[in-house]
Write a protein that holds these residues in place. Sequence first.
Motif, PDB file in Angstrom:
ATOM      1  N   MET A   1      32.375  49.293  -0.027  1.00  0.00           N
ATOM      2  CA  MET A   1      33.320  48.074   0.546  1.00  0.00           C
ATOM      3  C   MET A   1      32.666  46.862   0.290  1.00  0.00           C
ATOM      4  SD  MET A   1      35.337  47.609   3.968  1.00  0.00           S
ATOM      5  CE  MET A   1      36.164  46.135   4.471  1.00  0.00           C
ATOM      6  N   GLY A   2      31.266  46.675   0.546  1.00  0.00           N
ATOM      7  CA  GLY A   2      30.633  45.654   0.708  1.00  0.00           C
ATOM      8  C   GLY A   2      30.520  44.744   1.935  1.00  0.00           C
ATOM      9  N   THR A   3      29.828  43.504   1.937  1.00  0.00           N
ATOM     10  CA  THR A   3      29.779  42.621   3.022  1.00  0.00           C
ATOM     11  C   THR A   3      30.827  41.436   2.470  1.00  0.00           C
ATOM     12  OG1 THR A   3      27.752  43.552   3.525  1.00  0.00           O
ATOM     13  CG2 THR A   3      28.319  41.322   4.473  1.00  0.00           C
ATOM     14  N   GLN A   4      31.457  40.892   3.471  1.00  0.00           N
ATOM     15  CA  GLN A   4      32.519  39.748   3.061  1.00  0.00           C
ATOM     16  C   GLN A   4      31.813  38.414   3.759  1.00  0.00           C
ATOM     17  OE1 GLN A   4      36.554  41.133   4.199  1.00  0.00           O
ATOM     18  NE2 GLN A   4      36.751  41.853   2.098  1.00  0.00           N
ATOM     19  N   ILE A   5      32.157  37.307   3.416  1.00  0.00           N
ATOM     20  CA  ILE A   5      31.860  36.218   3.757  1.00  0.00           C
ATOM     21  C   ILE A   5      33.374  35.260   3.878  1.00  0.00           C
ATOM     22  CG2 ILE A   5      31.221  35.123   1.529  1.00  0.00           C
ATOM     23  CD1 ILE A   5      29.425  33.110   2.943  1.00  0.00           C
ATOM     24  N   MET A   6      33.612  34.852   4.919  1.00  0.00           N
ATOM     25  CA  MET A   6      35.144  34.432   5.249  1.00  0.00           C
ATOM     26  C   MET A   6      35.191  32.864   5.591  1.00  0.00           C
ATOM     27  SD  MET A   6      37.215  37.046   4.864  1.00  0.00           S
ATOM     28  CE  MET A   6      37.442  38.787   5.446  1.00  0.00           C
ATOM     29  N   LEU A   7      36.103  32.201   4.949  1.00  0.00           N
ATOM     30  CA  LEU A   7      36.650  30.926   5.323  1.00  0.00           C
ATOM     31  C   LEU A   7      37.912  31.163   6.284  1.00  0.00           C
ATOM     32  CD1 LEU A   7      35.754  27.966   5.316  1.00  0.00           C
ATOM     33  CD2 LEU A   7      37.539  27.812   3.869  1.00  0.00           C
ATOM     34  N   TYR A  16      37.810  34.514   1.005  1.00  0.00           N
ATOM     35  CA  TYR A  16      36.700  35.268   1.145  1.00  0.00           C
ATOM     36  C   TYR A  16      36.063  35.531  -0.071  1.00  0.00           C
ATOM     37  CZ  TYR A  16      39.472  39.143  -1.024  1.00  0.00           C
ATOM     38  OH  TYR A  16      40.094  39.917  -1.944  1.00  0.00           O
ATOM     39  N   GLY A  17      34.811  35.892   0.208  1.00  0.00           N
ATOM     40  CA  GLY A  17      33.908  36.373  -1.005  1.00  0.00           C
ATOM     41  C   GLY A  17      33.313  37.669  -0.543  1.00  0.00           C
ATOM     42  N   LYS A  18      32.587  38.367  -1.608  1.00  0.00           N
ATOM     43  CA  LYS A  18      31.883  39.629  -1.086  1.00  0.00           C
ATOM     44  C   LYS A  18      30.603  39.778  -1.930  1.00  0.00           C
ATOM     45  CE  LYS A  18      33.939  43.373  -2.483  1.00  0.00           C
ATOM     46  NZ  LYS A  18      34.871  44.663  -2.293  1.00  0.00           N
ATOM     47  N   ASN A  19      29.439  40.190  -1.211  1.00  0.00           N
ATOM     48  CA  ASN A  19      28.440  40.604  -2.044  1.00  0.00           C
ATOM     49  C   ASN A  19      27.664  39.165  -2.441  1.00  0.00           C
ATOM     50  OD1 ASN A  19      28.708  43.028  -0.732  1.00  0.00           O
ATOM     51  ND2 ASN A  19      29.229  44.194  -2.698  1.00  0.00           N
ATOM     52  N   ARG A  20      27.608  39.388  -3.798  1.00  0.00           N
ATOM     53  CA  ARG A  20      27.199  38.028  -4.781  1.00  0.00           C
ATOM     54  C   ARG A  20      28.357  37.415  -5.438  1.00  0.00           C
ATOM     55  NH1 ARG A  20      21.920  38.775  -5.259  1.00  0.00           N
ATOM     56  NH2 ARG A  20      20.778  40.698  -5.037  1.00  0.00           N
ATOM     57  N   THR A 170      29.311  33.258   7.902  1.00  0.00           N
ATOM     58  CA  THR A 170      28.233  33.343   6.813  1.00  0.00           C
ATOM     59  C   THR A 170      27.194  34.521   7.012  1.00  0.00           C
ATOM     60  OG1 THR A 170      26.970  31.725   7.825  1.00  0.00           O
ATOM     61  CG2 THR A 170      28.475  31.095   6.038  1.00  0.00           C
ATOM     62  N   GLN A 171      27.183  34.816   8.511  1.00  0.00           N
ATOM     63  CA  GLN A 171      25.624  35.460   8.930  1.00  0.00           C
ATOM     64  C   GLN A 171      25.706  36.906   8.415  1.00  0.00           C
ATOM     65  OE1 GLN A 171      23.370  33.474  10.371  1.00  0.00           O
ATOM     66  NE2 GLN A 171      22.091  35.492  10.055  1.00  0.00           N
ATOM     67  N   ASP A 172      26.784  37.554   8.286  1.00  0.00           N
ATOM     68  CA  ASP A 172      26.750  38.919   8.024  1.00  0.00           C
ATOM     69  C   ASP A 172      26.396  38.954   6.498  1.00  0.00           C
ATOM     70  OD1 ASP A 172      28.029  39.898  10.201  1.00  0.00           O
ATOM     71  OD2 ASP A 172      29.929  40.342   9.436  1.00  0.00           O
ATOM     72  N   LEU A 173      26.661  38.115   5.502  1.00  0.00           N
ATOM     73  CA  LEU A 173      26.288  38.274   4.272  1.00  0.00           C
ATOM     74  C   LEU A 173      24.613  37.868   3.993  1.00  0.00           C
ATOM     75  CD1 LEU A 173      28.044  38.584   1.606  1.00  0.00           C
ATOM     76  CD2 LEU A 173      27.606  36.376   1.195  1.00  0.00           C
ATOM     77  N   ILE A 174      24.298  37.092   5.168  1.00  0.00           N
ATOM     78  CA  ILE A 174      22.818  36.915   5.119  1.00  0.00           C
ATOM     79  C   ILE A 174      22.129  37.995   5.591  1.00  0.00           C
ATOM     80  CG2 ILE A 174      21.059  35.422   6.179  1.00  0.00           C
ATOM     81  CD1 ILE A 174      23.093  33.121   6.381  1.00  0.00           C
ATOM     82  N   ASP A 175      22.490  38.450   6.713  1.00  0.00           N
ATOM     83  CA  ASP A 175      21.972  39.769   7.445  1.00  0.00           C
ATOM     84  C   ASP A 175      22.212  41.003   6.524  1.00  0.00           C
ATOM     85  OD1 ASP A 175      21.351  37.960   9.771  1.00  0.00           O
ATOM     86  OD2 ASP A 175      23.212  39.140  10.810  1.00  0.00           O
ATOM     87  N   SER A 176      22.994  41.047   5.589  1.00  0.00           N
ATOM     88  CA  SER A 176      22.940  42.238   4.747  1.00  0.00           C
ATOM     89  C   SER A 176      22.061  41.814   3.351  1.00  0.00           C
ATOM     90  CB  SER A 176      24.215  42.232   4.236  1.00  0.00           C
ATOM     91  OG  SER A 176      25.182  42.788   5.284  1.00  0.00           O
ATOM     92  N   GLY A 177      21.337  40.879   3.410  1.00  0.00           N
ATOM     93  CA  GLY A 177      20.293  40.480   2.214  1.00  0.00           C
ATOM     94  C   GLY A 177      20.985  40.088   0.932  1.00  0.00           C
TER      95      GLY A 177
END
Length: 291
Positions: A1-7, A16-20, A170-177
């Motif tokens: 599923m991946g890690t999302q970044i949300m506005l 939203y975006g995901k991973n890279r 943004t933090q989830d995407l950072i924490d997931s590397g």
Amino acid sequence: MGTQIMLSLNDINIDYGKNRYWKSHYWLFPPGSEANVPTEYVSGVRLQPGYEASLADVRFRLCHLGYSYAETRAKFETYVHRWQRTDDDLQITYDEFHDTMTGIEFATLTSDDLKPYIWDFRDFVIDRLATTQRDKYVLEDFIYGLDFSITLRTLCDRQDNLQLPVRWQTQDLIDSGWVTLEDLKDIDRQTYINNHTLLCGRIQDHVGIDGLKAFDNWLHAQGLPKATPYTRSYPGGSPTQETLTLPVAVRHKIHHPENTHNTLPDEELRESTELLLDIVKQLPPPGLGLA
């Protein structure tokens, strides 16, 4: 599923975006917008580091960084024109798109309203734009490819949206590397160069100042220090040192890339742009008149 970044706007996810695969929204937020923002998890909502500003603050930046009403309309119409080169089935005007977007009442919109669209705001918009004469599948491709800043700018034109919070989680995407904080804050250099050039010219025109030396003095009178070294170079002559306000020094570095005595780091370009935006805020209403 991946890690999302949300506005989100008023806790409704609008991009939203995901991973890279994500779009940077850092430029939308004024300095000092770092905040602990609500972030939803299966276990509930937690506060995580991110960014937050009112839509009014975001609107100011959009209007002065390439997305005034006129610029946004032109970008949309150019996108439609290019689309219709190969697919004239799509018939949509900016006025229709604008009216549809400003018809969305974010003050009362809830997550449940987006549930039928699997919480994808783009599909929610597509459904509102779809008519018996317009193919929803063509619309889907069109809206999915549309510059998101156009969508966001149109949402700014509904008055009761302006005091609502815009948050970037943004933090989830950072924490997931997947990214670092520096990745999120990187600038689009060419866009910043274009916007800096436009801001300098528009401010000069607005205050009626001819000549860059006079503009440098005017900026200094507004409180900007003359503290940025700049090396001026003349063909066949010796380089001379000057100390200028940051915006004028940056302007020279942009316009004279052949002068290798100076460099223009991204952070200097960003800081100078912020100084110019602060100058615009100090102008008497209506400022530069960019609605």
